[in-house]
Scaffold this motif. Structure first.
Motif, PDB file in Angstrom:
ATOM      1  N   PRO A 163       0.892  -1.244   0.169  1.00 35.41           N
ATOM      2  CA  PRO A 163      -0.329  -0.037   0.578  1.00 35.41           C
ATOM      3  C   PRO A 163       0.878   1.386  -0.330  1.00 35.41           C
ATOM      4  N   MET A 164       0.371   2.273  -0.990  1.00 34.26           N
ATOM      5  CA  MET A 164       1.151   3.322  -1.573  1.00 34.26           C
ATOM      6  C   MET A 164       1.067   4.506   0.440  1.00 34.26           C
ATOM      7  N   GLU A 165       0.014   3.931   0.850  1.00 30.12           N
ATOM      8  CA  GLU A 165       0.033   4.642   2.484  1.00 30.12           C
ATOM      9  C   GLU A 165       1.156   4.567   3.418  1.00 30.12           C
ATOM     10  N   ILE A 166       1.820   3.299   3.525  1.00 25.55           N
ATOM     11  CA  ILE A 166       2.059   2.887   3.939  1.00 25.55           C
ATOM     12  C   ILE A 166       3.511   4.128   3.903  1.00 25.55           C
ATOM     13  N   GLU A 167       3.952   4.112   2.904  1.00 30.50           N
ATOM     14  CA  GLU A 167       5.179   4.811   2.690  1.00 30.50           C
ATOM     15  C   GLU A 167       5.032   6.383   2.442  1.00 30.50           C
ATOM     16  N   GLU A 168       3.433   7.160   2.244  1.00 32.02           N
ATOM     17  CA  GLU A 168       3.331   8.032   2.630  1.00 32.02           C
ATOM     18  C   GLU A 168       2.738   9.147   4.204  1.00 32.02           C
ATOM     19  N   ALA A 169       3.057   7.831   5.164  1.00 37.42           N
ATOM     20  CA  ALA A 169       2.361   7.937   6.687  1.00 37.42           C
ATOM     21  C   ALA A 169       4.492   8.056   6.279  1.00 37.42           C
ATOM     22  N   ALA A 170       5.470   7.366   6.467  1.00 35.62           N
ATOM     23  CA  ALA A 170       7.012   7.651   6.351  1.00 35.62           C
ATOM     24  C   ALA A 170       6.924   9.104   5.593  1.00 35.62           C
ATOM     25  N   VAL A 171       7.106   9.688   4.948  1.00 30.01           N
ATOM     26  CA  VAL A 171       7.381  10.722   4.660  1.00 30.01           C
ATOM     27  C   VAL A 171       6.797  11.780   5.301  1.00 30.01           C
ATOM     28  N   ILE A 172       5.238  11.726   5.754  1.00 27.18           N
ATOM     29  CA  ILE A 172       4.339  12.710   6.704  1.00 27.18           C
ATOM     30  C   ILE A 172       5.833  12.289   8.306  1.00 27.18           C
ATOM     31  N   ASP A 173       6.560  11.061   8.508  1.00 29.53           N
ATOM     32  CA  ASP A 173       6.812  11.487   9.793  1.00 29.53           C
ATOM     33  C   ASP A 173       8.097  12.498   9.509  1.00 29.53           C
ATOM     34  N   GLY A 174       8.861  12.423   8.492  1.00 29.22           N
ATOM     35  CA  GLY A 174       9.806  13.395   7.859  1.00 29.22           C
ATOM     36  C   GLY A 174      10.307  12.430   7.635  1.00 29.22           C
ATOM     37  N   CYS A 175      10.693  11.297   6.559  1.00 29.47           N
ATOM     38  CA  CYS A 175      11.451  10.533   6.360  1.00 29.47           C
ATOM     39  C   CYS A 175      11.899  11.145   5.211  1.00 29.47           C
ATOM     40  N   ASN A 176      12.399  10.949   4.771  1.00 36.56           N
ATOM     41  CA  ASN A 176      12.882  11.566   3.340  1.00 36.56           C
ATOM     42  C   ASN A 176      12.843   9.621   2.572  1.00 36.56           C
ATOM     43  N   LYS A 177      13.496   9.955   0.516  1.00 33.15           N
ATOM     44  CA  LYS A 177      12.971   9.022  -0.229  1.00 33.15           C
ATOM     45  C   LYS A 177      14.660   7.546   0.640  1.00 33.15           C
ATOM     46  N   PHE A 178      15.482   7.503   0.739  1.00 27.17           N
ATOM     47  CA  PHE A 178      16.331   7.040   0.820  1.00 27.17           C
ATOM     48  C   PHE A 178      16.019   6.401   1.763  1.00 27.17           C
ATOM     49  N   GLN A 179      15.313   6.854   3.208  1.00 28.23           N
ATOM     50  CA  GLN A 179      14.879   6.742   4.658  1.00 28.23           C
ATOM     51  C   GLN A 179      14.059   5.645   4.737  1.00 28.23           C
ATOM     52  N   VAL A 180      12.559   5.761   3.170  1.00 20.71           N
ATOM     53  CA  VAL A 180      11.489   5.508   3.088  1.00 20.71           C
ATOM     54  C   VAL A 180      11.267   4.099   2.618  1.00 20.71           C
ATOM     55  N   PHE A 181      12.262   4.038   1.638  1.00 19.90           N
ATOM     56  CA  PHE A 181      12.934   2.590   1.011  1.00 19.90           C
ATOM     57  C   PHE A 181      13.768   1.880   2.116  1.00 19.90           C
ATOM     58  N   TRP A 182      14.755   2.105   2.491  1.00 17.85           N
ATOM     59  CA  TRP A 182      15.080   1.204   3.366  1.00 17.85           C
ATOM     60  C   TRP A 182      15.014   0.721   4.579  1.00 17.85           C
ATOM     61  N   VAL A 185      10.085  -0.059   3.402  1.00 19.23           N
ATOM     62  CA  VAL A 185       9.754  -0.708   2.154  1.00 19.23           C
ATOM     63  C   VAL A 185      10.778  -2.566   2.072  1.00 19.23           C
ATOM     64  N   PHE A 186      11.806  -1.893   1.881  1.00 24.70           N
ATOM     65  CA  PHE A 186      12.750  -2.919   2.036  1.00 24.70           C
ATOM     66  C   PHE A 186      12.150  -3.813   2.977  1.00 24.70           C
ATOM     67  N   PRO A 187      12.522  -3.940   4.251  1.00 20.74           N
ATOM     68  CA  PRO A 187      12.136  -4.557   5.051  1.00 20.74           C
ATOM     69  C   PRO A 187      10.990  -5.762   4.771  1.00 20.74           C
ATOM     70  N   LEU A 188       9.590  -4.864   3.593  1.00 22.15           N
ATOM     71  CA  LEU A 188       8.072  -5.513   4.139  1.00 22.15           C
ATOM     72  C   LEU A 188       8.391  -6.743   2.626  1.00 22.15           C
ATOM     73  N   LEU A 189       9.788  -6.406   1.853  1.00 18.86           N
ATOM     74  CA  LEU A 189      10.435  -7.538   0.328  1.00 18.86           C
ATOM     75  C   LEU A 189      10.543  -8.489   0.423  1.00 18.86           C
ATOM     76  N   LYS A 190      11.323  -8.745   2.491  1.00 27.28           N
ATOM     77  CA  LYS A 190      11.975 -10.126   2.848  1.00 27.28           C
ATOM     78  C   LYS A 190      11.398 -11.296   1.863  1.00 27.28           C
ATOM     79  N   PRO A 191       9.840 -11.376   1.836  1.00 25.34           N
ATOM     80  CA  PRO A 191       9.884 -13.336   0.869  1.00 25.34           C
ATOM     81  C   PRO A 191      10.206 -12.705  -0.902  1.00 25.34           C
ATOM     82  N   ILE A 192      10.109 -12.031  -1.431  1.00 24.36           N
ATOM     83  CA  ILE A 192      11.008 -11.588  -2.391  1.00 24.36           C
ATOM     84  C   ILE A 192      12.165 -11.468  -2.448  1.00 24.36           C
TER      85      ILE A 192
END
Length: 273
Positions: A163-182, A185-192
């Motif tokens: 869901p895009m909302e997870i990333e949007e919430a991270a941006v609202i909390d002050g994360c930049n793009k690098f922090q949003v991904f690592w 997002v990246f922890p959610l990619l564990k299975p793949i």
């Protein structure tokens, strides 16, 4: 009655297919315990009076197994880590960037899978040679190129389900793009990520052609390259080659058995999402 006949036919066909798939492993394993004479005397039979364990000891020494295994391990692990890092970021950006160019790039990566390695083999080696990259560093760089397409497709399919909302919430909390991904997002990619790592590990570990073209120094030879020296111009040491093949398969088989459940899970989730 028809269902019962169909079930019986399915079982019979499954057994036949299973025997066909298992037969190469049977031939390799049984003949690895035979002498050269024993192999030519009876290829399909079980080891009898020609049975010997000396093949494994001699193959272990001739393969310089410890050193070549370390080479294979270093090249495989570094290549897989780099592939995972770059392709996960690329897959994420291709999903989140809604534009015709990102769609074009995705289909370009997908189309690259249709290009056979043999078609680009000689020009690639010529270019890498002129850049003085016919060494393990150049080999890892080429593995990144050849492993990118499939990895990006798998990541792309999986990320679409986040869901895009997870990333949007991270941006609202002050994360930049690098922090949003690592951090998000990246922890959610564990299975793949596990699936991508397994598929690339098995491919790189067993690869022979690309290392043969790229690695010129004996000290950097991987296990598949060492296996080649059992086959000379005038003689072929089948008994040692088969024993060496069994030894070379053990690490990757152990790795596969520990990680196999993640392959189907990751691919299924990536394809559905």
């Amino acid at each position: 009655m028809k269902k019962r006949i169909g079930k019986i036919l399915t079982i019979i066909i499954s057994i036949i297919v299973g025997i066909i798939f298992i037969s190469p492993f049977y031939l390799v394993l049984t003949n690895s315990f035979k002498t050269q004479r024993g192999i030519f005397t009876n290829v399909v039979g079980l080891p009898g009076k020609f049975a010997t364990l000396k093949n494994y000891g001699e193959a272990f020494v001739q393969l310089d197994f410890i050193h070549s295994c370390i080479n294979s391990l270093l090249i495989t692990v570094i290549s897989v880590i780099i592939i995972v890092i770059f392709t996960s970021m690329a897959g994420w950006m291709l999903v989140r960037t809604k534009s015709k160019f990102s769609t074009f790039l995705f289909f370009l990566f997908a189309a690259a899978m249709l290009v056979p390695f043999q078609a680009v083999m000689l020009p690639l080696i010529k270019i890498m040679g002129s850049a003085h990259l016919l060494n393990p560093v150049g080999l890892i760089f080429m593995y990144l190129g050849f492993g990118t397409s499939l990895s990006i497709i798998l990541y792309h399919g999986f990320i679409k389900g986040i869901p895009m909302e997870i990333e949007e919430a991270a941006v609202i909390d002050g994360c930049n793009k690098f922090q949003v991904f690592w951090y998000v997002v990246f922890p959610l990619l564990k299975p793949i990520t596990v699936t991508v790592s397994i598929l690339n590990t098995m491919w790189i570990w067993n690869d022979f052609l690309l290392p043969q073209l790229v690695i010129n120094e004996t000290r950097w030879h991987t296990i598949p390259l060492k296996m080649f020296y059992f086959f000379g111009q005038y003689s072929k040491k089948w008994h040692l080659a088969l024993a060496g093949l069994v030894i070379a398969m053990i690490p990757i088989i152990v790795f596969y058995f520990f990680a196999q459940k993640h392959i189907v899970k990751g691919i299924a989730q990536g394809s559905i999402k």
